[in-house]
Enzyme design. Sequence first.
Site, PDB file in Angstrom:
ATOM      1  N   GLU A 186      39.447  50.013  42.894  1.00  0.00           N
ATOM      2  CA  GLU A 186      40.890  50.333  42.901  1.00  0.00           C
ATOM      3  C   GLU A 186      41.158  51.824  42.738  1.00  0.00           C
ATOM      4  OE1 GLU A 186      42.964  47.700  40.159  1.00  0.00           O
ATOM      5  OE2 GLU A 186      42.612  45.994  41.481  1.00  0.00           O
ATOM      6  N   GLU A 225      39.040  40.510  44.387  1.00  0.00           N
ATOM      7  CA  GLU A 225      39.794  40.147  43.184  1.00  0.00           C
ATOM      8  C   GLU A 225      41.018  39.368  43.637  1.00  0.00           C
ATOM      9  OE1 GLU A 225      40.752  42.936  40.058  1.00  0.00           O
ATOM     10  OE2 GLU A 225      38.941  44.098  40.446  1.00  0.00           O
TER      11      GLU A 225
HETATM   12  O1  AHR Z   1      40.643  41.761  36.894  1.00  0.00           O
HETATM   13  C1  AHR Z   1      41.393  42.548  36.016  1.00  0.00           C
HETATM   14  C2  AHR Z   1      41.646  43.931  36.561  1.00  0.00           C
HETATM   15  O2  AHR Z   1      42.485  43.843  37.670  1.00  0.00           O
HETATM   16  C3  AHR Z   1      40.455  44.683  37.085  1.00  0.00           C
HETATM   17  O3  AHR Z   1      39.779  45.355  36.092  1.00  0.00           O
HETATM   18  C4  AHR Z   1      41.062  45.651  38.038  1.00  0.00           C
HETATM   19  O4  AHR Z   1      40.199  45.990  39.094  1.00  0.00           O
HETATM   20  C5  AHR Z   1      42.335  44.966  38.506  1.00  0.00           C
HETATM   21  O5  AHR Z   1      43.427  45.786  38.385  1.00  0.00           O
END
Ligand code: AHR
Length: 497
Positions: free
Chosen positions: A172, A291
């Site tokens: 990210e 994610e």
């Molecule tokens: O999964 C929780 C968080 O969400 C992770 O650390 C990050 O990559 C995202 O913002």
Amino acid sequence: KKAKMVIDKSYKIAEINPRIYGSFIEQLGRAVYGGIYEPAHHTADEYGFRQDVMELVKELQVPIIRYPGGNMVSAYNWEDGVGPKESRPKRLELAWSSLETNEVGTNEFAAWAKKVNAEAMMAVNLGTRGIDAARNLVEYCNHPGGTYWSDLRKEHGFHDPHKIKVWCLGNEMDGPWQIGMKTAYEYGRLASETAKAMRLVDPSIELVSCGSSGSGMATFPEWEAETLEHTYEYADYISLHQYYGNRDNDTANFLANSLDMDNFIKTVISTCDYMKAKKRSKKTINLSFDEWNVWFHSNDQDKKVEPWSKAPPLLEDIYTFEDALLVGSMLNTLLKHSDRVKMACMAQLVNVIAPIMTETGGGIWKQSIFYPYYYTSVYGRGTALHSIADSPKYDSKDFTDVPYLDQSVVFNEEKDELVIFAVNRSLENQLLVDVDIRSFEGYELIEHVVLENDNPKAVNLLGNEQVKPHTSQESYIDNSHLTAVLPKMSWNMLRLG
Ligand code: AHR
């Protein structure tokens, strides 16, 4: 209400890459300490891993697990987590304001992943670090021996290389919250040079370029376009991240969020293919949705957590029944894009926004979202098929023309099974789906598994699980037509063979 579907063996989307059923363990909250690792727990093995947790992870058949972050990786010194445990430093973990004792690091994670039959997917720190730390880590993990870093791994007790295939180039990096956040140009340059060096160490690795942190980012999809200008040649995948929440308590609107996910995927595919054309490239970049989940329940309570504590209870969303429905639809969305989504990680796996919850020192239980994840992972293997569906629709606050029926179809040639995953988004009515299964003559209904509950907010707690699947006898096959009876607000799996 009534809907129709047509399924045919020859309407293939693609072979499903099992890696779309991946997950994620971040060195965050109680995911590791009190989650996968708890030496004092009565189920702990000789390495300190909780065997009750391993059993449930194995039950999910998770093929790949991302590690160590997440936001955490952007200030992580991987060297802190290897070597004799007594000499590992305790650090301020800046992403989550916690104390990181480094009792678990790369080697322990790689060993644990092996035990649960998963491959490890590693992320490198492109926040505070860069090319050097990344190429050393690849050498430490993957080089057989005879060099400084690979011999150090052996000295640390791991004779054989971990052979980690998939590597994320940072995490990210577009997000203002990210330590060492970059502009698209800065990231694109750093990621491509890091990728180049990592590949020189091990040419067999697969690399993931960081996409946007979500479809709502102001820089989406310009971030994808600009970073791919630099990373296209080096990366095999681009990442997508997305979380949803029902903050306004508007269930109909919440359940429609998989339409946003679908749109997100389509836009990223278009951007990748635009870049392919621009670069006159023969290579296609695939998508790693590394994610995805529902995440919002714990947001307020996380603000009250004491900073710099070890393994604080962070991101411990207790999932409701309606969350499981959206998770089911998100899995359907991934399956429908099997031709381009080749990896995905439910974020995360244990305690932190997770299907599996534990009590530190105590028991373990399955959250509501465990069930759609379990069934789709176990039975959603083979070839994804197109399904032509005609469903009544509704409008909600953010979406128009939302089909009540949300479905995906998998043909498992090996087992000779046809599997339909279906969500009925209607809060009031059952849905009768007439499915034309013309090319599956003679198939019978093996089982119809249903997840339903009158209360959209029903949850599972330790020793009190209100959200559990059951089998239904209502659906039937007659004359190459399946009549699927989907209760109101339900997730369903119909397995034919
Ligand atoms: O999964 C929780 C968080 O969400 C992770 O650390 C990050 O990559 C995202 O913002």
